[in-house]
Design a protein around this motif. Structure first.
Motif, PDB file in Angstrom:
ATOM      1  N   ALA A  23       0.823  -1.186   0.022  1.00 31.37           N
ATOM      2  CA  ALA A  23       0.009   0.013   0.100  1.00 31.37           C
ATOM      3  C   ALA A  23       0.948   1.237   0.036  1.00 31.37           C
ATOM      4  O   ALA A  23       0.477   2.210   0.869  1.00 31.37           O
ATOM      5  CB  ALA A  23      -0.948   0.010   1.219  1.00 31.37           C
TER       6      ALA A  23
ATOM      7  N   ALA B 156       2.947   4.020  -2.746  1.00 32.15           N
ATOM      8  CA  ALA B 156       2.308   4.765  -3.824  1.00 32.15           C
ATOM      9  C   ALA B 156       1.700   4.076  -5.023  1.00 32.15           C
ATOM     10  O   ALA B 156       0.590   4.600  -5.287  1.00 32.15           O
ATOM     11  CB  ALA B 156       3.738   5.613  -4.508  1.00 32.15           C
TER      12      ALA B 156
ATOM     13  N   ASP C 184      -0.447  -4.962   3.410  1.00 36.41           N
ATOM     14  CA  ASP C 184       0.591  -4.136   3.926  1.00 36.41           C
ATOM     15  C   ASP C 184       0.669  -4.172   5.327  1.00 36.41           C
ATOM     16  O   ASP C 184      -0.153  -3.550   5.853  1.00 36.41           O
ATOM     17  CB  ASP C 184       0.720  -2.501   3.023  1.00 36.41           C
TER      18      ASP C 184
ATOM     19  N   SER D 155      14.845  13.593   0.557  1.00 39.52           N
ATOM     20  CA  SER D 155      15.926  14.500   0.358  1.00 39.52           C
ATOM     21  C   SER D 155      15.951  15.688   1.088  1.00 39.52           C
ATOM     22  O   SER D 155      16.906  16.507   1.219  1.00 39.52           O
ATOM     23  CB  SER D 155      16.059  14.522  -1.081  1.00 39.52           C
TER      24      SER D 155
ATOM     25  N   PRO E 151       5.138  -4.349  -3.791  1.00 39.97           N
ATOM     26  CA  PRO E 151       5.647  -4.136  -2.625  1.00 39.97           C
ATOM     27  C   PRO E 151       6.956  -3.218  -2.672  1.00 39.97           C
ATOM     28  O   PRO E 151       7.758  -3.354  -1.546  1.00 39.97           O
ATOM     29  CB  PRO E 151       6.027  -5.655  -2.381  1.00 39.97           C
TER      30      PRO E 151
ATOM     31  N   LEU F 181      19.895   8.641   3.823  1.00 40.22           N
ATOM     32  CA  LEU F 181      18.796   9.117   3.844  1.00 40.22           C
ATOM     33  C   LEU F 181      17.612   8.341   3.378  1.00 40.22           C
ATOM     34  O   LEU F 181      16.434   8.668   3.374  1.00 40.22           O
ATOM     35  CB  LEU F 181      18.875  10.608   3.350  1.00 40.22           C
ATOM     36  N   TYR F 182      17.919   7.364   2.518  1.00 39.44           N
ATOM     37  CA  TYR F 182      16.980   6.536   2.123  1.00 39.44           C
ATOM     38  C   TYR F 182      16.261   5.689   3.238  1.00 39.44           C
ATOM     39  O   TYR F 182      15.161   5.359   3.039  1.00 39.44           O
ATOM     40  CB  TYR F 182      17.448   5.566   1.175  1.00 39.44           C
TER      41      TYR F 182
ATOM     42  N   ALA G 194      18.703  11.039  -6.605  1.00 36.19           N
ATOM     43  CA  ALA G 194      18.821  11.454  -5.084  1.00 36.19           C
ATOM     44  C   ALA G 194      20.236  11.635  -4.618  1.00 36.19           C
ATOM     45  O   ALA G 194      20.523  12.574  -3.940  1.00 36.19           O
ATOM     46  CB  ALA G 194      17.953  10.445  -4.352  1.00 36.19           C
TER      47      ALA G 194
ATOM     48  N   ASP H 258       8.163   0.091  -8.081  1.00 42.04           N
ATOM     49  CA  ASP H 258       9.683   0.001  -7.805  1.00 42.04           C
ATOM     50  C   ASP H 258      10.074  -1.418  -8.260  1.00 42.04           C
ATOM     51  O   ASP H 258      11.084  -1.715  -8.677  1.00 42.04           O
ATOM     52  CB  ASP H 258      10.152   0.407  -6.640  1.00 42.04           C
TER      53      ASP H 258
ATOM     54  N   VAL I  95       5.196   5.841 -11.251  1.00 42.74           N
ATOM     55  CA  VAL I  95       4.008   5.218 -10.900  1.00 42.74           C
ATOM     56  C   VAL I  95       2.773   5.938 -11.380  1.00 42.74           C
ATOM     57  O   VAL I  95       1.964   5.318 -11.703  1.00 42.74           O
ATOM     58  CB  VAL I  95       4.130   5.241  -9.073  1.00 42.74           C
TER      59      VAL I  95
ATOM     60  N   SER J  43      10.883  10.428 -13.858  1.00 39.58           N
ATOM     61  CA  SER J  43      11.162  11.793 -13.727  1.00 39.58           C
ATOM     62  C   SER J  43      11.675  12.128 -12.458  1.00 39.58           C
ATOM     63  O   SER J  43      11.249  11.277 -11.323  1.00 39.58           O
ATOM     64  CB  SER J  43       9.824  12.601 -13.683  1.00 39.58           C
ATOM     65  N   CYS J  44      12.800  13.001 -12.184  1.00 37.66           N
ATOM     66  CA  CYS J  44      13.187  13.115 -10.858  1.00 37.66           C
ATOM     67  C   CYS J  44      13.708  14.583 -11.119  1.00 37.66           C
ATOM     68  O   CYS J  44      14.836  15.010 -11.524  1.00 37.66           O
ATOM     69  CB  CYS J  44      14.598  12.294 -10.718  1.00 37.66           C
TER      70      CYS J  44
ATOM     71  N   LYS K  41       9.323  20.631  -7.065  1.00 38.79           N
ATOM     72  CA  LYS K  41       9.920  19.677  -5.859  1.00 38.79           C
ATOM     73  C   LYS K  41       9.320  20.208  -4.568  1.00 38.79           C
ATOM     74  O   LYS K  41       8.992  19.070  -3.999  1.00 38.79           O
ATOM     75  CB  LYS K  41      11.441  19.633  -6.123  1.00 38.79           C
TER      76      LYS K  41
HETATM   77  C1  LIG Z   1      15.332   9.579  -1.244  1.00 40.09           C
HETATM   78  C2  LIG Z   1      14.128   9.273  -1.996  1.00 40.09           C
HETATM   79  C3  LIG Z   1      14.154  10.382  -2.891  1.00 40.09           C
HETATM   80  C4  LIG Z   1      12.957  10.119  -4.079  1.00 40.09           C
HETATM   81  N1  LIG Z   1      12.612  11.215  -4.874  1.00 40.09           N
HETATM   82  C5  LIG Z   1      11.813  11.017  -5.804  1.00 40.09           C
HETATM   83  C6  LIG Z   1      11.378  12.143  -6.592  1.00 40.09           C
HETATM   84  O1  LIG Z   1      12.030  13.375  -6.393  1.00 40.09           O
HETATM   85  N2  LIG Z   1      10.572  11.869  -7.651  1.00 40.09           N
HETATM   86  C7  LIG Z   1       9.865  10.783  -7.601  1.00 40.09           C
HETATM   87  O2  LIG Z   1       8.991  10.596  -8.542  1.00 40.09           O
HETATM   88  N3  LIG Z   1      10.090   9.607  -6.881  1.00 40.09           N
HETATM   89  C8  LIG Z   1      11.286   9.934  -5.970  1.00 40.09           C
HETATM   90  N4  LIG Z   1      11.677   8.757  -5.052  1.00 40.09           N
HETATM   91  C9  LIG Z   1      11.017   7.468  -5.581  1.00 40.09           C
HETATM   92  C10 LIG Z   1       9.492   7.035  -5.016  1.00 40.09           C
HETATM   93  O3  LIG Z   1       9.378   7.376  -3.693  1.00 40.09           O
HETATM   94  C11 LIG Z   1       9.297   5.605  -5.410  1.00 40.09           C
HETATM   95  O4  LIG Z   1       9.835   5.371  -6.568  1.00 40.09           O
HETATM   96  C12 LIG Z   1       7.842   5.288  -5.165  1.00 40.09           C
HETATM   97  O5  LIG Z   1       7.450   5.498  -3.756  1.00 40.09           O
HETATM   98  C13 LIG Z   1       7.489   3.586  -5.367  1.00 40.09           C
HETATM   99  O6  LIG Z   1       6.172   3.441  -5.171  1.00 40.09           O
HETATM  100  P1  LIG Z   1       6.219   1.813  -4.744  1.00 40.09           P
HETATM  101  O7  LIG Z   1       4.752   1.681  -4.367  1.00 40.09           O
HETATM  102  O8  LIG Z   1       6.652   0.813  -5.881  1.00 40.09           O
HETATM  103  O9  LIG Z   1       6.809   1.385  -3.384  1.00 40.09           O
HETATM  104  P2  LIG Z   1       6.827   2.014  -2.043  1.00 40.09           P
HETATM  105  O10 LIG Z   1       6.036   3.561  -2.161  1.00 40.09           O
HETATM  106  O11 LIG Z   1       8.034   2.056  -1.277  1.00 40.09           O
HETATM  107  O12 LIG Z   1       5.653   1.002  -1.341  1.00 40.09           O
HETATM  108  C14 LIG Z   1       5.816  -0.117  -1.204  1.00 40.09           C
HETATM  109  C15 LIG Z   1       4.765  -0.694  -0.062  1.00 40.09           C
HETATM  110  O13 LIG Z   1       4.871  -2.156  -0.038  1.00 40.09           O
HETATM  111  C16 LIG Z   1       4.895  -2.537   1.362  1.00 40.09           C
HETATM  112  N5  LIG Z   1       5.577  -3.877   1.226  1.00 40.09           N
HETATM  113  C17 LIG Z   1       6.832  -4.339   1.033  1.00 40.09           C
HETATM  114  N6  LIG Z   1       7.175  -5.555   1.347  1.00 40.09           N
HETATM  115  C18 LIG Z   1       5.869  -5.946   1.689  1.00 40.09           C
HETATM  116  C19 LIG Z   1       5.309  -7.563   1.781  1.00 40.09           C
HETATM  117  N7  LIG Z   1       6.147  -8.458   1.670  1.00 40.09           N
HETATM  118  N8  LIG Z   1       4.045  -7.610   2.044  1.00 40.09           N
HETATM  119  C20 LIG Z   1       3.100  -6.631   2.038  1.00 40.09           C
HETATM  120  N9  LIG Z   1       3.588  -5.155   1.710  1.00 40.09           N
HETATM  121  C21 LIG Z   1       4.945  -5.128   1.546  1.00 40.09           C
HETATM  122  C22 LIG Z   1       5.816  -1.528   2.104  1.00 40.09           C
HETATM  123  O14 LIG Z   1       5.351  -1.416   3.427  1.00 40.09           O
HETATM  124  C23 LIG Z   1       5.277  -0.426   1.496  1.00 40.09           C
HETATM  125  O15 LIG Z   1       4.204   0.423   2.161  1.00 40.09           O
HETATM  126  C24 LIG Z   1      12.221   8.872  -4.224  1.00 40.09           C
HETATM  127  C25 LIG Z   1      12.552   7.641  -3.395  1.00 40.09           C
HETATM  128  C26 LIG Z   1      13.582   7.995  -2.250  1.00 40.09           C
HETATM  129  C27 LIG Z   1      13.677   7.021  -1.354  1.00 40.09           C
END
Ligand SMILES: Cc1cc2nc3c(=O)[nH]c(=O)nc-3n(C[C@H](O)[C@H](O)[C@H](O)COP(=O)(O)OP(=O)(O)OC[C@H]3O[C@@H](n4cnc5c(N)ncnc54)[C@H](O)[C@@H]3O)c2cc1C
Length: 433
Positions: free
Chosen positions: A42, A44, A66, A78, A136, A161-162, A199, A333, A346, A375-376, A417
């Motif tokens: 759950a 992004a 989640d 960041s 996930p 920071l990550y 980043a 991701d 996303v 995009s970043c 940003k």
């Molecule tokens: C430092 C930093 C800067 C960034 N800057 C930018 C930016 O400027 N612009 C931009 O567009 N993007 C940026 N991003 C990237 C962006 O935040 C991610 O690409 C985005 O959040 C990906 O979404 P997601 O849903 O795939 O993963 P996430 O948002 O990470 O969500 C994954 C979810 O899955 C859950 N999960 C994990 N494993 C399991 C499991 N086994 N069972 C159930 N649930 C699970 C987690 O708890 C989490 O809630 C940045 C990221 C970081 C770390």
């Protein structure tokens, strides 16, 4: 705000409105179904998709799985790590974003059985699905750096920071000390695929800027160390960053992979093409190797012949459909596609999965495709950023052509940003962008 700034803001506002409107007009009548849809994650991606599916489908049983109570706005990390925002800026509650009609199962997925179409959780619960969306995110493998531990962050000149809001705030504590005291700073990135590859560059640029503003430009030795041979995956952007680094006096150590740190001695070890290299530092920023959560590989969902050390889900790069299991999609991701590990990606992936999922329920083919949009906003100093947007083919694909030049350090891109990105991100979570 001067006239020039006002005009830029107005232009940006209307362009952003157009972007949102384009999605609003695309709404279709809800499709009746009793399909069981399970979304793993759950974050992004999972949240945005769930919010859209509840409007597209009537009668579907949608379950999000989640265990994380908090939703993290990761692009804000960041800003937290450079003291521009408090840690709380990136934290909200997962449940605040979820629509009625979706069930949240607060558990961690342990396995997927794609043959029996079931998902099991670590507590032993098993759920059947008709359609599964694997979203996930990814794992930050901090243990892969010898001698590193998250407990060290904020002390002895160590930043990471990550790792989350608390660690981003502690990163700022260490980085801030460095901007006052001076010395050598190392900014690292992993050899694996990573989310928001801009980043680590942003962090280097901002710490340099903050040291300059403190009058300490002459006291800091800034070094960007990366396993790759270029500074960014898109050649024209890499060249622009190279020129900015040259102008700012930021040094580079390319083809260097951080393998270990000695926190007491403040010494980093890098793997090189020919062996190892040890470098002393006063501040080091660590971004660890990144890979898919373990269950993805264990469940046989990963590519067998690509990214074998990282485990990304085997998916069609245009439709995000799993290549072997037609009931499964990858999103965000974790998707094994050549680009796209950003929240901005996303935003463009979610409507594609929505389209193909709803089409499949109706027994027809979906039509939308994902072109690798990534995009970043690349912050280069406080108040300036470059809005870098590109696709699978490394074409620059600016959202605001004629308004925002992609490779110029602009105040408006900084505003994107600082202010607009979070608003757009939140609208995306709600399924409205
Ligand atoms: C430092 C930093 C800067 C960034 N800057 C930018 C930016 O400027 N612009 C931009 O567009 N993007 C940026 N991003 C990237 C962006 O935040 C991610 O690409 C985005 O959040 C990906 O979404 P997601 O849903 O795939 O993963 P996430 O948002 O990470 O969500 C994954 C979810 O899955 C859950 N999960 C994990 N494993 C399991 C499991 N086994 N069972 C159930 N649930 C699970 C987690 O708890 C989490 O809630 C940045 C990221 C970081 C770390």
């Amino acid at each position: 705000m001067d006239r020039r700034q006002f005009l830029k803001t107005a232009a940006f506002g209307s362009a952003a409105a157009t972007l949102v409107a384009r999605h609003r007009t695309a709404k279709a009548n809800p499709v009746r179904t009793s399909a069981r849809i399970v979304i793993i994650g759950a974050g992004a991606a999972g949240t945005a998709l769930a919010n859209r599916l509840v409007h597209r489908l009537e009668g579907a049983r949608i379950t999000l799985i989640d265990p994380r109570r908090d939703h993290l706005y990761q692009p804000g990390l960041s800003l937290v790590a450079t003291g521009l925002r408090p840690a709380g800026y990136v934290v909200s509650r997962t449940t605040d974003w979820l629509p009625d009609g979706v069930t949240l199962l607060p558990e961690r997925v342990a396995a997927v059985d794609a043959e029996t179409k079931t998902v099991s959780t670590e507590s032993g619960e098993t759920l059947g699905y008709d359609w599964l969306v694997v979203a996930p995110g990814l794992i930050l493998d901090h243990d892969a750096i010898d001698g590193f531990s998250l407990d060290l962050v904020g002390e002895n000149g160590i930043g990471a920071l990550y790792a989350g809001p608390e660690y981003a705030a502690r990163t700022w504590a260490a980085a801030n000390r460095f901007t006052q005291d001076g010395g050598t700073a190392l900014f690292t990135r992993p050899a694996t695929e990573m989310k928001c590859a801009g980043a680590p560059l942003k962090h280097a640029f901002l710490i340099d800027d903050i040291a300059r503003r403190a009058g300490n430009a002459g006291r800091v030795n800034m070094v960007y160390a990366a396993p790759q041979s270029t500074l960014f995956g898109v050649p024209i952007v890499a060249e622009k960053v190279r020129m900015l680094f040259r102008d700012r006096g930021i040094g580079t150590m390319m083809k260097r992979t951080l393998t270990a740190i000695d926190a007491g001695a403040k010494r980093a070890t890098f793997a090189t093409d020919t062996g190892t290299e040890v470098v002393d530092y006063d501040y080091i920023h660590v971004i660890p190797p990144q890979r898919a959560p373990e269950f993805v590989v264990q469940s046989g969902l990963a590519w067998a012949d690509r990214w074998t050390d990282q485990g990304w889900v085997e998916a069609d790069r245009q439709t995000l459909h799993h290549l072997r299991y037609p009931e499964i999609f990858a999103l965000g991701d974790v998707a094994g596609v050549p680009k796209g590990k950003t929240a901005a990606s996303v935003k463009w992936q979610v409507p594609v999965v929505e389209d193909h999922l709803v089409a499949a329920i109706e027994g027809r083919e979906g039509t939308q495709t994902y072109d690798g949009y990534t995009s970043c906003p690349l912050i280069t100093r406080i108040g300036r950023a470059m809005l870098v947007e590109f696709d699978y083919n490394n074409n620059l694909v600016p959202s605001f052509p004629g308004v925002i030049a992609p490779l110029e350090e602009l105040w408006i891109s900084w505003l994107m940003k600082e202010v607009a990105l979070k608003a757009t991100y939140n609208a995306m979570l709600r399924g409205r962008a």
